[in-house]
Design a protein around this motif. Sequence first.
Motif, PDB file in Angstrom:
ATOM      1  N   MET A   1      16.961 -48.981  11.132  1.00 25.40           N
ATOM      2  CA  MET A   1      16.107 -48.197  11.053  1.00 25.40           C
ATOM      3  C   MET A   1      16.817 -46.549  10.992  1.00 25.40           C
ATOM      4  O   MET A   1      16.519 -46.182   9.644  1.00 25.40           O
ATOM      5  CB  MET A   1      15.052 -47.857  12.427  1.00 25.40           C
ATOM      6  N   GLU A   2      18.630 -46.750  11.812  1.00 24.92           N
ATOM      7  CA  GLU A   2      18.813 -45.909  10.883  1.00 24.92           C
ATOM      8  C   GLU A   2      19.676 -45.383   9.876  1.00 24.92           C
ATOM      9  O   GLU A   2      19.627 -44.671   9.396  1.00 24.92           O
ATOM     10  CB  GLU A   2      19.841 -45.518  12.188  1.00 24.92           C
ATOM     11  N   GLU A   3      19.992 -46.706   9.151  1.00 26.47           N
ATOM     12  CA  GLU A   3      20.407 -46.726   8.201  1.00 26.47           C
ATOM     13  C   GLU A   3      19.766 -47.099   6.940  1.00 26.47           C
ATOM     14  O   GLU A   3      19.740 -45.679   5.921  1.00 26.47           O
ATOM     15  CB  GLU A   3      21.212 -48.287   8.078  1.00 26.47           C
ATOM     16  N   ALA A   4      18.595 -47.657   7.597  1.00 27.08           N
ATOM     17  CA  ALA A   4      17.386 -47.803   6.494  1.00 27.08           C
ATOM     18  C   ALA A   4      16.480 -45.770   6.104  1.00 27.08           C
ATOM     19  O   ALA A   4      16.425 -45.245   5.291  1.00 27.08           O
ATOM     20  CB  ALA A   4      15.799 -48.393   6.392  1.00 27.08           C
ATOM     21  N   ALA A   5      16.543 -45.177   6.963  1.00 31.31           N
ATOM     22  CA  ALA A   5      16.434 -43.921   6.865  1.00 31.31           C
ATOM     23  C   ALA A   5      17.145 -43.011   6.705  1.00 31.31           C
ATOM     24  O   ALA A   5      17.047 -42.100   6.259  1.00 31.31           O
ATOM     25  CB  ALA A   5      16.271 -42.795   8.801  1.00 31.31           C
ATOM     26  N   GLU A   6      18.744 -42.985   6.587  1.00 29.14           N
ATOM     27  CA  GLU A   6      19.608 -42.352   6.299  1.00 29.14           C
ATOM     28  C   GLU A   6      19.165 -42.552   4.409  1.00 29.14           C
ATOM     29  O   GLU A   6      19.681 -41.532   3.613  1.00 29.14           O
ATOM     30  CB  GLU A   6      21.088 -42.413   6.703  1.00 29.14           C
ATOM     31  N   ILE A   7      19.278 -43.931   3.703  1.00 28.83           N
ATOM     32  CA  ILE A   7      18.840 -44.066   2.210  1.00 28.83           C
ATOM     33  C   ILE A   7      17.609 -43.415   2.286  1.00 28.83           C
ATOM     34  O   ILE A   7      17.818 -42.197   0.868  1.00 28.83           O
ATOM     35  CB  ILE A   7      18.866 -45.443   2.042  1.00 28.83           C
ATOM     36  N   LEU A  20       8.201 -45.041   7.161  1.00 26.16           N
ATOM     37  CA  LEU A  20       9.088 -46.070   8.287  1.00 26.16           C
ATOM     38  C   LEU A  20       9.227 -45.017   9.701  1.00 26.16           C
ATOM     39  O   LEU A  20       9.253 -45.885  10.884  1.00 26.16           O
ATOM     40  CB  LEU A  20      10.244 -45.552   7.647  1.00 26.16           C
ATOM     41  N   GLY A  21       9.147 -43.505   9.821  1.00 31.52           N
ATOM     42  CA  GLY A  21       8.501 -43.222  11.147  1.00 31.52           C
ATOM     43  C   GLY A  21       8.008 -43.686  12.154  1.00 31.52           C
ATOM     44  O   GLY A  21       7.649 -44.640  13.419  1.00 31.52           O
ATOM     45  N   THR A  22       6.615 -43.656  11.090  1.00 35.36           N
ATOM     46  CA  THR A  22       5.290 -44.104  11.619  1.00 35.36           C
ATOM     47  C   THR A  22       5.028 -46.013  12.297  1.00 35.36           C
ATOM     48  O   THR A  22       5.042 -46.517  13.572  1.00 35.36           O
ATOM     49  CB  THR A  22       3.843 -44.144  10.529  1.00 35.36           C
ATOM     50  N   TYR A  23       5.825 -46.642  11.495  1.00 29.01           N
ATOM     51  CA  TYR A  23       5.838 -47.727  11.877  1.00 29.01           C
ATOM     52  C   TYR A  23       7.662 -48.109  12.775  1.00 29.01           C
ATOM     53  O   TYR A  23       6.562 -49.179  13.524  1.00 29.01           O
ATOM     54  CB  TYR A  23       6.649 -48.552  10.162  1.00 29.01           C
ATOM     55  N   ALA A  24       8.324 -46.951  13.069  1.00 27.29           N
ATOM     56  CA  ALA A  24       8.827 -47.853  14.235  1.00 27.29           C
ATOM     57  C   ALA A  24       8.228 -47.229  15.641  1.00 27.29           C
ATOM     58  O   ALA A  24       8.588 -47.988  16.486  1.00 27.29           O
ATOM     59  CB  ALA A  24      10.580 -46.832  13.671  1.00 27.29           C
ATOM     60  N   SER A  25       7.376 -46.450  15.048  1.00 24.58           N
ATOM     61  CA  SER A  25       6.740 -45.546  16.436  1.00 24.58           C
ATOM     62  C   SER A  25       6.027 -46.764  17.332  1.00 24.58           C
ATOM     63  O   SER A  25       5.627 -46.945  18.268  1.00 24.58           O
ATOM     64  CB  SER A  25       5.611 -44.606  16.354  1.00 24.58           C
ATOM     65  N   GLY A  26       5.420 -47.421  15.856  1.00 21.54           N
ATOM     66  CA  GLY A  26       4.234 -48.222  16.448  1.00 21.54           C
ATOM     67  C   GLY A  26       5.046 -49.780  17.506  1.00 21.54           C
ATOM     68  O   GLY A  26       4.484 -50.181  18.297  1.00 21.54           O
ATOM     69  N   ILE A  27       5.973 -50.282  16.159  1.00 22.08           N
ATOM     70  CA  ILE A  27       7.029 -51.039  16.596  1.00 22.08           C
ATOM     71  C   ILE A  27       7.474 -50.908  18.388  1.00 22.08           C
ATOM     72  O   ILE A  27       8.084 -51.983  19.409  1.00 22.08           O
ATOM     73  CB  ILE A  27       7.405 -51.687  16.405  1.00 22.08           C
ATOM     74  N   TRP A  33      11.159 -41.858  17.985  1.00 18.93           N
ATOM     75  CA  TRP A  33      10.960 -42.931  16.220  1.00 18.93           C
ATOM     76  C   TRP A  33      10.096 -41.073  15.675  1.00 18.93           C
ATOM     77  O   TRP A  33       9.948 -41.661  13.963  1.00 18.93           O
ATOM     78  CB  TRP A  33      10.250 -43.899  15.716  1.00 18.93           C
ATOM     79  N   GLU A  34       9.437 -41.105  16.505  1.00 18.04           N
ATOM     80  CA  GLU A  34       8.855 -39.371  15.942  1.00 18.04           C
ATOM     81  C   GLU A  34       9.512 -38.876  15.367  1.00 18.04           C
ATOM     82  O   GLU A  34       8.664 -37.738  14.124  1.00 18.04           O
ATOM     83  CB  GLU A  34       7.575 -38.788  16.695  1.00 18.04           C
ATOM     84  N   SER A  35      10.659 -38.199  15.932  1.00 23.00           N
ATOM     85  CA  SER A  35      11.226 -37.434  14.858  1.00 23.00           C
ATOM     86  C   SER A  35      11.417 -37.717  13.785  1.00 23.00           C
ATOM     87  O   SER A  35      11.610 -37.023  12.608  1.00 23.00           O
ATOM     88  CB  SER A  35      12.682 -37.197  15.659  1.00 23.00           C
ATOM     89  N   LEU A  36      11.444 -38.872  13.159  1.00 26.12           N
ATOM     90  CA  LEU A  36      11.693 -39.331  11.573  1.00 26.12           C
ATOM     91  C   LEU A  36       9.994 -38.619  11.077  1.00 26.12           C
ATOM     92  O   LEU A  36      11.056 -38.694   9.907  1.00 26.12           O
ATOM     93  CB  LEU A  36      11.773 -40.679  11.170  1.00 26.12           C
ATOM     94  N   THR A  37       9.637 -39.317  11.868  1.00 28.90           N
ATOM     95  CA  THR A  37       7.854 -38.640  10.820  1.00 28.90           C
ATOM     96  C   THR A  37       7.839 -36.910  10.448  1.00 28.90           C
ATOM     97  O   THR A  37       6.950 -36.512  10.038  1.00 28.90           O
ATOM     98  CB  THR A  37       7.047 -39.499  11.681  1.00 28.90           C
ATOM     99  N   MET A  38       8.569 -36.858  12.176  1.00 30.60           N
ATOM    100  CA  MET A  38       8.598 -34.670  12.130  1.00 30.60           C
ATOM    101  C   MET A  38       9.292 -34.640  10.837  1.00 30.60           C
ATOM    102  O   MET A  38       9.353 -32.727   9.747  1.00 30.60           O
ATOM    103  CB  MET A  38       8.653 -34.391  13.092  1.00 30.60           C
ATOM    104  N   GLU A  39      10.525 -35.166  10.467  1.00 37.35           N
ATOM    105  CA  GLU A  39      11.398 -34.720   9.617  1.00 37.35           C
ATOM    106  C   GLU A  39      10.880 -35.289   8.120  1.00 37.35           C
ATOM    107  O   GLU A  39      10.945 -34.436   7.197  1.00 37.35           O
ATOM    108  CB  GLU A  39      12.664 -36.160   9.719  1.00 37.35           C
ATOM    109  N   ALA A  40       9.961 -36.289   8.004  1.00 41.96           N
ATOM    110  CA  ALA A  40       9.390 -36.182   6.452  1.00 41.96           C
ATOM    111  C   ALA A  40       8.576 -35.605   6.357  1.00 41.96           C
ATOM    112  O   ALA A  40       8.640 -35.062   5.066  1.00 41.96           O
ATOM    113  CB  ALA A  40       8.514 -37.812   6.610  1.00 41.96           C
ATOM    114  N   LEU A  41       7.328 -34.955   7.637  1.00 39.08           N
ATOM    115  CA  LEU A  41       6.672 -33.880   7.139  1.00 39.08           C
ATOM    116  C   LEU A  41       6.982 -33.099   6.956  1.00 39.08           C
ATOM    117  O   LEU A  41       6.782 -31.684   5.838  1.00 39.08           O
ATOM    118  CB  LEU A  41       5.901 -34.390   8.165  1.00 39.08           C
ATOM    119  N   ILE A  42       8.309 -32.102   7.600  1.00 36.88           N
ATOM    120  CA  ILE A  42       8.260 -31.156   7.122  1.00 36.88           C
ATOM    121  C   ILE A  42       9.283 -31.029   5.835  1.00 36.88           C
ATOM    122  O   ILE A  42       9.135 -29.406   4.887  1.00 36.88           O
ATOM    123  CB  ILE A  42       9.384 -30.934   8.024  1.00 36.88           C
ATOM    124  N   GLY A  43      10.044 -32.164   5.580  1.00 32.96           N
ATOM    125  CA  GLY A  43      10.813 -32.331   3.835  1.00 32.96           C
ATOM    126  C   GLY A  43       9.644 -32.223   2.594  1.00 32.96           C
ATOM    127  O   GLY A  43       9.808 -31.730   1.604  1.00 32.96           O
TER     128      GLY A  43
END
Length: 228
Positions: A1-7, A20-27, A33-43
Amino acid sequence: MEEAAEILRNRQDYLQLEQLGTYASGIVPFSDWESLTMEALIGMGRYEEAGSLYAETVDRYFKERGIRPSQKLMDSLDQLGEQMLHPYGMLDKIQTELAESRADIYGGYLCSYPIFQGIYRMVTRMMERGGQSIYLMLCTIIDSKGNPMKDGEQLEELSCRLGDAICTSIRHGDAVNRYGKGQYLVLLVNTTLENCAVVQKRINNNFLIGRQRTGVQYYVSSVTCEIE
């Protein structure tokens, strides 16, 4: 997950990062993992959605697991604050937006942990020249044997009632945070240790009902200026 997020981060592919963040949060729920979704929304500049996601996440983590925001989520909130740019405005309009509604001013200021942390840090800075006497108080619900209550059907109802009792027992200028299951933090500004004891009596009077066997345990610590 971290490697995919970095790419995806390096590609600035925020749409896929959000997915990706939404998927990880569900699994794997409750793993930040919500932090990934937040990062994407901010971006993508979707700041309002990012703020709503943060509030919802903190509320869900607390209600279902009794845990406060992780440092990762708080870092995402800091990032949101740094990147949120408001349109050009005049001071009177800005001040109106900052002001709290008079209808909302009732008892102590009940706030989330990140806001409470910010208030704590601010008042410790103000102590450098103001000389105020400030105390931090931890209120913990205990059972009939004097042990902290950490779970049980009754705890949620008692926690809500304790929060109301605290807010009605302190001044408007004092801050309150529901720290965990059955625990509250209270920041008492410009007061004395003797007055802290008075506040505790007020809370007990507003919280204890009839032959209630549960109670509240208090710990009080003086806040000191940490700036050199």
